[in-house]
Design an enzyme around this catalytic site. Sequence first.
Site, PDB file in Angstrom:
ATOM      1  N   GLU A   1      -3.884   7.394  -3.544  1.00 22.22           N
ATOM      2  CA  GLU A   1      -3.343   6.116  -3.090  1.00 22.22           C
ATOM      3  C   GLU A   1      -3.245   5.087  -4.197  1.00 22.22           C
ATOM      4  O   GLU A   1      -4.003   5.106  -5.155  1.00 22.22           O
ATOM      5  CB  GLU A   1      -4.101   5.574  -1.872  1.00 22.22           C
ATOM      6  CG  GLU A   1      -5.542   5.278  -2.081  1.00 22.22           C
ATOM      7  CD  GLU A   1      -6.256   4.780  -0.801  1.00 22.22           C
ATOM      8  OE1 GLU A   1      -5.783   5.011   0.319  1.00 22.22           O
ATOM      9  OE2 GLU A   1      -7.307   4.145  -0.962  1.00 22.22           O
TER      10      GLU A   1
ATOM     11  N   TYR B   1       0.848  -1.195   0.000  1.00 18.74           N
ATOM     12  CA  TYR B   1       0.000   0.000   0.000  1.00 18.74           C
ATOM     13  C   TYR B   1       0.879   1.240   0.000  1.00 18.74           C
ATOM     14  O   TYR B   1       1.849   1.323   0.766  1.00 18.74           O
ATOM     15  CB  TYR B   1      -0.898   0.000   1.243  1.00 18.74           C
ATOM     16  CG  TYR B   1      -1.680   1.291   1.422  1.00 18.74           C
ATOM     17  CD1 TYR B   1      -2.963   1.422   0.905  1.00 18.74           C
ATOM     18  CD2 TYR B   1      -1.113   2.386   2.090  1.00 18.74           C
ATOM     19  CE1 TYR B   1      -3.669   2.607   1.048  1.00 18.74           C
ATOM     20  CE2 TYR B   1      -1.808   3.574   2.230  1.00 18.74           C
ATOM     21  CZ  TYR B   1      -3.090   3.678   1.715  1.00 18.74           C
ATOM     22  OH  TYR B   1      -3.784   4.844   1.844  1.00 18.74           O
TER      23      TYR B   1
END
Lengths: 380, 289
Positions: free
Chosen positions: A189, A101
């Site tokens: 993101e 991530y």
Amino acid sequence: MNIHEYQAKEILRREGVPIPPGEVATTPAQVEQIARRLGGMVVVKAQVHAGGRGKAGGVKLAKTPAEAAEIGARILGMHIKGLPVEKVLVTAAADIETEAYVGIIIDRASKRAVFMVSPAGGIDIEEVAATAPEKIMRLPVDPRYGLQPFEAMRMGFFLYREITKARAAARIMQQLYRAFIDSGASLAEINPLVTTPDGEVLAVDAKMVIDDNELDRRPDIAALRDESAEETGELQARRANLTFIKLDGNVGCIVNGAGLAMATMDLVKYYGGEPANFLDIGGSSSPEKVVNALRIITADAGVKAILFNIFGGITRTDDVANGIVTATRHNPLTVPLVIRLTGTNEDAALAILSKHGFPATRDMDEAVQRVVALAKEGAA
Amino acid sequence: MSVYIDKSSRVIVQGITGRDGSFHARQMREYGTAVVAGVTPGKGGQKFDGEVPIFDTVADAVAQTKANVSVIYVPPPFAADAMMEAADAGVALIVCITEGVPVLDMTRVYPYVKEHGARLIGPNCPGLITPGESKVGIIPGRICMAGPVGVVSRSGTLTYEVVDQLTRAGIGQSTCVGIGGDPINGTSFIDVLEAFENDPKTQAVAMMGEIGGTDEQEAARFVHDRMKKPVVGFIAGQTAPSGRRMGHAGAIISGSAGTAAEKLEAFEKAGIGIARRPKDFVELLRARL
């Protein structure tokens, strides 16, 4: 403003982030064509502004173009969290070895853009934060200098041991940071950032949220807005310069100021009612704003009674009173109206209202109690 | 004594010739605030309402008038520059009323203002008022009354609502400070609470927070650890859904963080009196004065 995954990926691709090829389709036939062009396995992904697309069945793997078309037909007819899926992204399926991530958010505490990276990707980062906080590295970026190469490398090594992968990740972080700043984002993101058996580092999913306050100076980003993905009332409100959020209750609320609007909704609940919406008509409210606000609220069939709660500071309460009179002259209300209004020019406002047969009060609690009772009668 | 502003405050209005700036400059002057200068680039040498000198730059205005406070009404794309210009000119207190300042601009403004030793209140705030002495911003003067309660809030009209109810009940205010509803602002609840704790005129504090972020939770810890004066608090947005921005850029519940329940629990633990409704402030404060 939310933008779609395919739009965020286009922005990142322009910065050089490696992303598997893909195209957007609005029909099953297009899905099939794209799948054929891409060759091999593809992923068909719903493009909607809602979290949990995967869990809702909006993201599926297809082995053949025919299967892709079939899946495309199913996803294009879906509603996810009430929003219709009108577009899908068809993208080449990556061969995934690991998932990480990488995200940037505006952090209120450090008052900076902060990177959050984790080798535990592919799942909700909030879940990782709750269960394995040691797997998250946070790095606030000094806005005066931007992201430094050594900082990006530190995060790269937090994700991968191998220097080639750490370097590739560091490069992607620099590119993501540039995209974040240049787009006026409040969140960007990549989840997951994957590695393949060939040692490639790729962004498989991307999400960006743009700060609404940036849109005036970034027309190219503002043009990415997908109005078909917005709730009708909220779209109308935005066009009329009002802030409106639809909720599930039956008491329509029209208030000036965000804090007072929230407090009014809370008070409706306190007295046993359910607010139908958040609606802030803002500071300097013209009669026209009131007309638009009433039009939006009355379009919701769930609304059984309407409350005006106006504290006139900059807002002139006589403007609001005139707006109420104008709006109801052509379209008489079919549900009861309760008006609470106090502050700037309140004597003039109360005179206008009483002349046209609208009772009004100066007391907020009294008004809320009355509108809750009326909504209950209307619903019965 | 009072917090941040008093009779001796000398105020510059940045954007004094604009629609909002001119309207509120007049309101402030009517209230008795010493508005000593205005700034509008290109209009230096003119006078506002025939009396207040206008300068091209804040530096000129400060040099000529010894102003120590500036209030900003310029449009959002120019607000960051206006705040930095005021800090560079040596203004001690900068109050930015402008709504809609991009948050990335604020990541640059905040450290800049700090380094210059200035205090910034806002942006996207109603400003502040010390009743009977000075008002800087847009809080309506007639709803306020001098007295012992310090008021600090993230919102505008909700503050007016509470202040009005206090005044009608005969409870006056020492200073009312609106810190603004944006995710990054210059002054936090803690800054203002500390100022109230040290202000001899303030005997109790009314604090109005809202959903989003952790400012209220940190404020609660501060109240518990560092304050002797009683505090009564309210949180707006108990019925707000998660993930939706409730008007203010800062009022958004992300995941499970920033909910009203979380903040009220922090208040309770810190011994802060909890106003369930705006009107509850009256009785809760009366009992604590």
